[in-house]
Motif scaffolding. Structure first.
Motif, PDB file in Angstrom:
ATOM      1  N   LEU A  31      41.466  41.032  34.474  1.00 28.31           N
ATOM      2  CA  LEU A  31      40.083  41.381  34.813  1.00 28.31           C
ATOM      3  C   LEU A  31      39.155  40.375  34.159  1.00 28.31           C
ATOM      4  CD1 LEU A  31      38.476  44.917  34.785  1.00 28.31           C
ATOM      5  CD2 LEU A  31      37.263  42.941  33.850  1.00 28.31           C
ATOM      6  N   GLN A  32      38.350  39.698  34.966  1.00 27.41           N
ATOM      7  CA  GLN A  32      37.419  38.692  34.465  1.00 27.41           C
ATOM      8  C   GLN A  32      35.994  39.228  34.540  1.00 27.41           C
ATOM      9  OE1 GLN A  32      37.803  35.217  33.277  1.00 27.41           O
ATOM     10  NE2 GLN A  32      35.755  35.899  32.661  1.00 27.41           N
ATOM     11  N   LEU A  33      35.324  39.296  33.396  1.00 28.86           N
ATOM     12  CA  LEU A  33      33.924  39.689  33.329  1.00 28.86           C
ATOM     13  C   LEU A  33      33.059  38.447  33.447  1.00 28.86           C
ATOM     14  CD1 LEU A  33      31.784  41.921  32.789  1.00 28.86           C
ATOM     15  CD2 LEU A  33      32.036  41.406  30.351  1.00 28.86           C
ATOM     16  N   LEU A  34      32.060  38.499  34.320  1.00 26.51           N
ATOM     17  CA  LEU A  34      31.158  37.367  34.525  1.00 26.51           C
ATOM     18  C   LEU A  34      29.702  37.801  34.433  1.00 26.51           C
ATOM     19  CD1 LEU A  34      32.667  35.698  37.749  1.00 26.51           C
ATOM     20  CD2 LEU A  34      32.964  34.899  35.394  1.00 26.51           C
ATOM     21  N   GLY A  35      28.868  36.899  33.932  1.00 23.38           N
ATOM     22  CA  GLY A  35      27.435  36.975  34.150  1.00 23.38           C
ATOM     23  C   GLY A  35      27.109  35.978  35.249  1.00 23.38           C
ATOM     24  N   ALA A  89      41.782  34.857  38.496  1.00 19.96           N
ATOM     25  CA  ALA A  89      41.823  36.213  37.937  1.00 19.96           C
ATOM     26  C   ALA A  89      42.153  37.223  39.027  1.00 19.96           C
ATOM     27  CB  ALA A  89      40.484  36.564  37.297  1.00 19.96           C
ATOM     28  N   LYS A  90      42.890  38.263  38.651  1.00 18.29           N
ATOM     29  CA  LYS A  90      43.291  39.283  39.626  1.00 18.29           C
ATOM     30  C   LYS A  90      42.099  40.129  40.082  1.00 18.29           C
ATOM     31  CE  LYS A  90      47.881  39.526  37.482  1.00 18.29           C
ATOM     32  NZ  LYS A  90      47.586  38.646  36.326  1.00 18.29           N
ATOM     33  N   LYS A  91      41.207  40.458  39.144  1.00 17.98           N
ATOM     34  CA  LYS A  91      39.985  41.201  39.458  1.00 17.98           C
ATOM     35  C   LYS A  91      38.802  40.491  38.802  1.00 17.98           C
ATOM     36  CE  LYS A  91      42.186  45.799  39.297  1.00 17.98           C
ATOM     37  NZ  LYS A  91      42.126  47.140  38.652  1.00 17.98           N
ATOM     38  N   VAL A  92      37.647  40.569  39.446  1.00 20.75           N
ATOM     39  CA  VAL A  92      36.414  40.006  38.892  1.00 20.75           C
ATOM     40  C   VAL A  92      35.338  41.079  38.877  1.00 20.75           C
ATOM     41  CG1 VAL A  92      34.552  38.333  39.239  1.00 20.75           C
ATOM     42  CG2 VAL A  92      36.931  37.646  39.647  1.00 20.75           C
ATOM     43  N   VAL A  93      34.642  41.198  37.745  1.00 20.09           N
ATOM     44  CA  VAL A  93      33.481  42.081  37.639  1.00 20.09           C
ATOM     45  C   VAL A  93      32.295  41.215  37.205  1.00 20.09           C
ATOM     46  CG1 VAL A  93      32.449  44.078  36.503  1.00 20.09           C
ATOM     47  CG2 VAL A  93      34.901  44.063  37.017  1.00 20.09           C
ATOM     48  N   LEU A  94      31.293  41.113  38.068  1.00 21.65           N
ATOM     49  CA  LEU A  94      30.104  40.315  37.757  1.00 21.65           C
ATOM     50  C   LEU A  94      28.934  41.245  37.539  1.00 21.65           C
ATOM     51  CD1 LEU A  94      28.944  36.992  39.255  1.00 21.65           C
ATOM     52  CD2 LEU A  94      27.330  38.911  39.225  1.00 21.65           C
ATOM     53  N   ILE A  95      28.198  40.999  36.455  1.00 17.93           N
ATOM     54  CA  ILE A  95      27.060  41.851  36.119  1.00 17.93           C
ATOM     55  C   ILE A  95      25.792  41.011  36.031  1.00 17.93           C
ATOM     56  CG2 ILE A  95      28.457  43.592  34.966  1.00 17.93           C
ATOM     57  CD1 ILE A  95      27.736  42.394  32.286  1.00 17.93           C
ATOM     58  N   LYS A  99      39.536  38.329  46.577  1.00 17.03           N
ATOM     59  CA  LYS A  99      39.937  39.590  47.225  1.00 17.03           C
ATOM     60  C   LYS A  99      39.487  40.844  46.479  1.00 17.03           C
ATOM     61  CE  LYS A  99      44.497  39.628  44.988  1.00 17.03           C
ATOM     62  NZ  LYS A  99      45.962  39.640  45.203  1.00 17.03           N
ATOM     63  N   ASP A 100      39.062  40.722  45.200  1.00 20.72           N
ATOM     64  CA  ASP A 100      38.731  41.922  44.416  1.00 20.72           C
ATOM     65  C   ASP A 100      37.564  41.627  43.471  1.00 20.72           C
ATOM     66  OD1 ASP A 100      38.626  44.235  42.923  1.00 20.72           O
ATOM     67  OD2 ASP A 100      40.787  44.373  42.602  1.00 20.72           O
TER      68      ASP A 100
END
Length: 238
Positions: free
Chosen positions: A125-129, A187-193, A224-225
């Motif tokens: 899981l990759q957290l991004l700004g 990364a398998k998943k990405v969460v951008l905030i 994809k995610d």
């Protein structure tokens, strides 16, 4: 691509932290990609609060940060290693040897960072700004979508924005070592905030714009995610 709109910075942090915690609980040895700057601070505050209350176990978690300023020692108070130690790592039971931040002093083989990530099984899981000009990590407009970890020149707009963290703009480093766009896409998943009205145009381009190196964030349309968590102001143009 999933877009979640919430009220404010506090709610962004709460929802993002809950998502991270859900993934830690399902995979205690998770590999997290982490970000710095003001945007994820509310997320880290919530994670620390959870640890104090619920004792979520971080002992097997491994982390890789996106970037670091070139020329700053890890002990420098404006370095991203120092930021992570102070804002998260010192307050949970993570093994500091399992935390990785690019080396801003010895960066003769930056792609070794990608190799180390691969040796750890890749980022789960990759957290991004996101920057006002659409940069993710320190991948400024014009960066190749195939880029791996490298030393990059910071755009003047980025230097200007980051000057708020330094005594003067002259102290802001002009280069950073950053995961590349391909590194992030691995990364398998990405969460951008994102929070604030100044991020609204970048979020608009990310969600509805054409895929272009002029807006590096748009590469995520190919992933994809991806989950995007934004406050009302950052979401005002979508």
């Amino acid at each position: 691509m999933k877009v979640i709109k919430v009220l404010n910075n506090k709610e962004v942090g709460k929802m993002t932290a809950e998502l991270i915690l859900e993934n830690i609980h399902s995979n205690p040895s998770i590999v997290l990609g982490l970000a710095t700057g003001s945007t994820p601070e509310s997320t880290y505050e919530y994670l620390i609060g959870d640890f104090k209350k619920n004792k979520t176990d971080w002992s097997k978690v491994r982390t890789f940060n996106l970037d670091e300023y070139v020329g700053l020692e890890p002990t420098h108070k404006k370095s991203y290693r120092y930021f992570m130690d102070e804002k998260l790592f010192k307050s949970v039971n993570i093994n500091i040897k399992n935390t990785h931040v690019p080396n801003g002093i010895n960066n003769t083989d930056p792609e070794a960072y990608d190799k180390l990530i691969a040796e750890n099984g890749g980022i789960d899981l990759q957290l991004l700004g996101i920057g006002t000009n659409g940069h993710i990590g320190f991948n400024e407009p014009g960066t190749s979508f195939e880029s791996l970890t490298s030393v990059v020149d910071l755009a003047q707009e980025t230097i200007d924005v980051n000057s708020r963290f330094f005594a003067s703009i002259d102290e802001v480093p002009k280069q950073a070592i950053s995961m590349g766009l391909q590194s992030i896409m691995n990364a398998k998943k990405v969460v951008l905030i994102a929070i604030g009205k100044n991020k609204a145009e970048a979020i608009k381009q990310l969600v509805n714009g054409n895929i272009s190196i002029n807006w590096p964030c748009t590469v995520l349309q190919k992933h994809k995610d991806v989950t995007i968590i934004v406050d009302e102001e950052a979401a005002s143009l979508i």
